[in-house]
Design an enzyme around this catalytic site. Structure first.
Site, PDB file in Angstrom:
ATOM      1  N   SER A   1     -17.191 -13.568   5.263  1.00 55.39           N
ATOM      2  CA  SER A   1     -16.441 -14.523   6.104  1.00 55.39           C
ATOM      3  C   SER A   1     -17.284 -15.699   6.603  1.00 55.39           C
ATOM      4  CB  SER A   1     -15.788 -13.790   7.279  1.00 55.39           C
ATOM      5  OG  SER A   1     -14.805 -12.922   6.778  1.00 55.39           O
TER       6      SER A   1
ATOM      7  N   LYS B   1      -9.159  -3.674  14.110  1.00 50.30           N
ATOM      8  CA  LYS B   1      -7.906  -4.448  14.119  1.00 50.30           C
ATOM      9  C   LYS B   1      -6.860  -3.900  15.100  1.00 50.30           C
ATOM     10  CE  LYS B   1      -8.480  -6.055   9.397  1.00 50.30           C
ATOM     11  NZ  LYS B   1      -7.916  -6.197   8.066  1.00 50.30           N
TER      12      LYS B   1
ATOM     13  N   GLY C   1      -0.531   4.125  -0.209  1.00 59.26           N
ATOM     14  CA  GLY C   1      -1.178   4.308   1.088  1.00 59.26           C
ATOM     15  C   GLY C   1      -0.269   3.935   2.239  1.00 59.26           C
TER      16      GLY C   1
ATOM     17  N   GLY D   1      -1.625   3.686   5.681  1.00 57.81           N
ATOM     18  CA  GLY D   1      -2.474   3.453   6.857  1.00 57.81           C
ATOM     19  C   GLY D   1      -2.321   2.033   7.367  1.00 57.81           C
ATOM     20  N   GLY D   2      -3.328   1.586   8.130  1.00 62.33           N
ATOM     21  CA  GLY D   2      -3.294   0.253   8.730  1.00 62.33           C
ATOM     22  C   GLY D   2      -3.216  -0.862   7.693  1.00 62.33           C
ATOM     23  N   ALA D   3      -3.905  -0.692   6.567  1.00 61.07           N
ATOM     24  CA  ALA D   3      -3.909  -1.747   5.551  1.00 61.07           C
ATOM     25  C   ALA D   3      -2.500  -1.965   4.993  1.00 61.07           C
ATOM     26  CB  ALA D   3      -4.884  -1.388   4.435  1.00 61.07           C
TER      27      ALA D   3
ATOM     28  N   TYR E   1     -12.366  -5.286  -1.861  1.00 62.20           N
ATOM     29  CA  TYR E   1     -13.128  -6.095  -2.818  1.00 62.20           C
ATOM     30  C   TYR E   1     -14.572  -5.612  -2.820  1.00 62.20           C
ATOM     31  CZ  TYR E   1     -15.188  -8.676   1.067  1.00 62.20           C
ATOM     32  OH  TYR E   1     -15.869  -9.003   2.205  1.00 62.20           O
TER      33      TYR E   1
HETATM   34  P1  ATR Z   1      -6.724   1.820   6.607  1.00 64.18           P
HETATM   35  O1  ATR Z   1      -6.679   1.297   7.995  1.00 64.18           O
HETATM   36  O2  ATR Z   1      -7.844   1.264   5.757  1.00 64.18           O
HETATM   37  O3  ATR Z   1      -5.417   1.782   5.908  1.00 64.18           O
HETATM   38  P2  ATR Z   1      -6.332   4.580   7.245  1.00 64.18           P
HETATM   39  O4  ATR Z   1      -5.362   4.187   8.285  1.00 64.18           O
HETATM   40  O5  ATR Z   1      -7.333   5.656   7.533  1.00 64.18           O
HETATM   41  O6  ATR Z   1      -7.194   3.345   6.759  1.00 64.18           O
HETATM   42  O7  ATR Z   1      -5.488   4.960   5.931  1.00 64.18           O
HETATM   43  C1  ATR Z   1      -6.110   5.387   4.761  1.00 64.18           C
HETATM   44  C2  ATR Z   1      -5.046   5.555   3.685  1.00 64.18           C
HETATM   45  O8  ATR Z   1      -5.696   5.954   2.453  1.00 64.18           O
HETATM   46  C3  ATR Z   1      -4.038   6.632   3.995  1.00 64.18           C
HETATM   47  O9  ATR Z   1      -2.798   6.276   3.423  1.00 64.18           O
HETATM   48  C4  ATR Z   1      -4.635   7.854   3.281  1.00 64.18           C
HETATM   49  O10 ATR Z   1      -3.689   8.858   2.956  1.00 64.18           O
HETATM   50  P3  ATR Z   1      -3.265   9.972   4.058  1.00 64.18           P
HETATM   51  O11 ATR Z   1      -2.284   9.274   4.970  1.00 64.18           O
HETATM   52  O12 ATR Z   1      -2.633  11.048   3.258  1.00 64.18           O
HETATM   53  O13 ATR Z   1      -4.527  10.386   4.747  1.00 64.18           O
HETATM   54  C5  ATR Z   1      -5.137   7.200   2.023  1.00 64.18           C
HETATM   55  N1  ATR Z   1      -6.187   8.003   1.334  1.00 64.18           N
HETATM   56  C6  ATR Z   1      -7.446   8.196   1.727  1.00 64.18           C
HETATM   57  N2  ATR Z   1      -8.110   8.979   0.835  1.00 64.18           N
HETATM   58  C7  ATR Z   1      -7.228   9.259  -0.154  1.00 64.18           C
HETATM   59  C8  ATR Z   1      -7.293  10.009  -1.390  1.00 64.18           C
HETATM   60  N3  ATR Z   1      -8.416  10.595  -1.786  1.00 64.18           N
HETATM   61  N4  ATR Z   1      -6.184  10.072  -2.171  1.00 64.18           N
HETATM   62  C9  ATR Z   1      -5.038   9.448  -1.793  1.00 64.18           C
HETATM   63  N5  ATR Z   1      -4.906   8.737  -0.648  1.00 64.18           N
HETATM   64  C10 ATR Z   1      -5.984   8.635   0.163  1.00 64.18           C
END
Ligand code: ATR
Length: 278
Positions: free
Chosen positions: A19, A68, A130, A132-134, A220
């Protein structure tokens, strides 16, 4: 005397953040007198570090992993897209001294897909991996573009069902487990899991990609991520990582802070060229 406005990105780890470089190029390109630094800040110190930054004349701040959600809580007010994302990556000091929180991640992704890769998002069948937050940060802007239902697949089904139900367009978004993807095909598959950070891959069926599909990893890295490699192996038309999104979200933040929109294409080209040489 030239007055320099101060900006920064807070995160942990932050050492390898691109950044400061990106904003320096934007500032040179647009003749803006700014300084932009990266600062290692852990969640425990976040609130005091932000307060100190703005007390010392900081004008705007980017917040990245894992801050975030804390930035969302910290902001005095939030834009609609930050409200939906429940995460803030851009803080703005307003004229009355209050702090506004925005989220430019989703618009950064959409801009990269449409402007830099000519994707027709309205006609694309989109799959997000996924919950999560992303994922939360990109769902709103993608929903605004797409005419097809968006599917979100996640390892923990309860989490994805809850996430999907939060969005108003419930009939246009559906959460499921990875098993339910068998037999379905998509034009755009976005990896928003954290698997790229550990070199892993979600369990994906081999026939997931429609003809000319695009794969996009929000992460990335200088090395090809496992998901980008999966896209290449499964004959995606393009298999991209999140460098373009990173630069586009930065341009949006720069525009909010400075009122001037930098050109992103030369920056994307430069950083891509540099990483190919690395
Ligand atoms: P972020 O803020 O980066 O999204 P997060 O909120 O911890 O991080 O979310 C991580 C995401 O990656 C979640 O969707 C997680 O799945 P779970 O909700 O089942 O935990 C997913 N994830 C992490 N490791 C994984 C793996 N080995 N296989 C599949 N999904 C995975």
């Amino acid at each position: 005397m030239t007055l320099i406005d101060h900006y920064a990105v807070f995160g942990s780890p932050i050492k390898h953040s691109k950044s400061p470089r990106i904003h320096k190029i934007f500032a040179e390109q647009t003749n803006q007198s700014i300084e932009y630094n990266a600062q290692e800040v852990c969640p425990e110190d976040f609130s005091s570090a932000v307060t100190t930054f703005f007390e010392h004349d900081g004008k705007g701040l980017n917040c990245t992993v894992p801050l975030k959600e804390l930035a969302w809580t910290y902001a005095d007010s939030k834009t609609g897209r930050a409200q939906t994302a429940k995460a803030v990556n851009t803080l703005i000091k307003q004229n009355d001294g209050s702090i506004l929180g925005d989220n430019t991640d989703g618009i950064g992704l959409v801009t990269d897909l449409i402007n830099n890769h000519n994707l027709n998002l309205a006609e694309s069948r989109i799959l997000i991996l996924g919950a999560g937050g992303a994922s939360r940060g990109i769902i709103g802007p993608l929903l605004e573009q797409s005419r097809h239902p968006i599917i979100i697949a996640n390892r923990t089904i309860e989490k994805v069902v809850n996430l999907a139900s939060e969005f108003l367009h419930e009939n246009t978004i559906k959460g499921c487990g990875f098993d339910a993807l068998k037999g379905q095909q998509f034009d755009l598959v976005i990896n928003a899991t954290s698997t790229s950070l550990t070199g892993q891959l979600p369990p994906l069926p081999n026939d997931l990609l429609a003809k000319n599909a695009v794969c996009y990893d929000l992460a990335y890295s200088n090395e090809t991520t496992a998901f980008v490699r999966w896209g290449q192996q499964n004959k995606a038309l393009k298999s991209l990582d999140g460098l373009g999104m990173l630069i586009e979200q930065a341009a949006e933040a720069f525009f909010i802070w400075r009122g001037i929109r930098p050109k992103t294409a030369p920056v994307i080209e430069l950083l891509n060229r540099e990483r190919n040489l690395a």
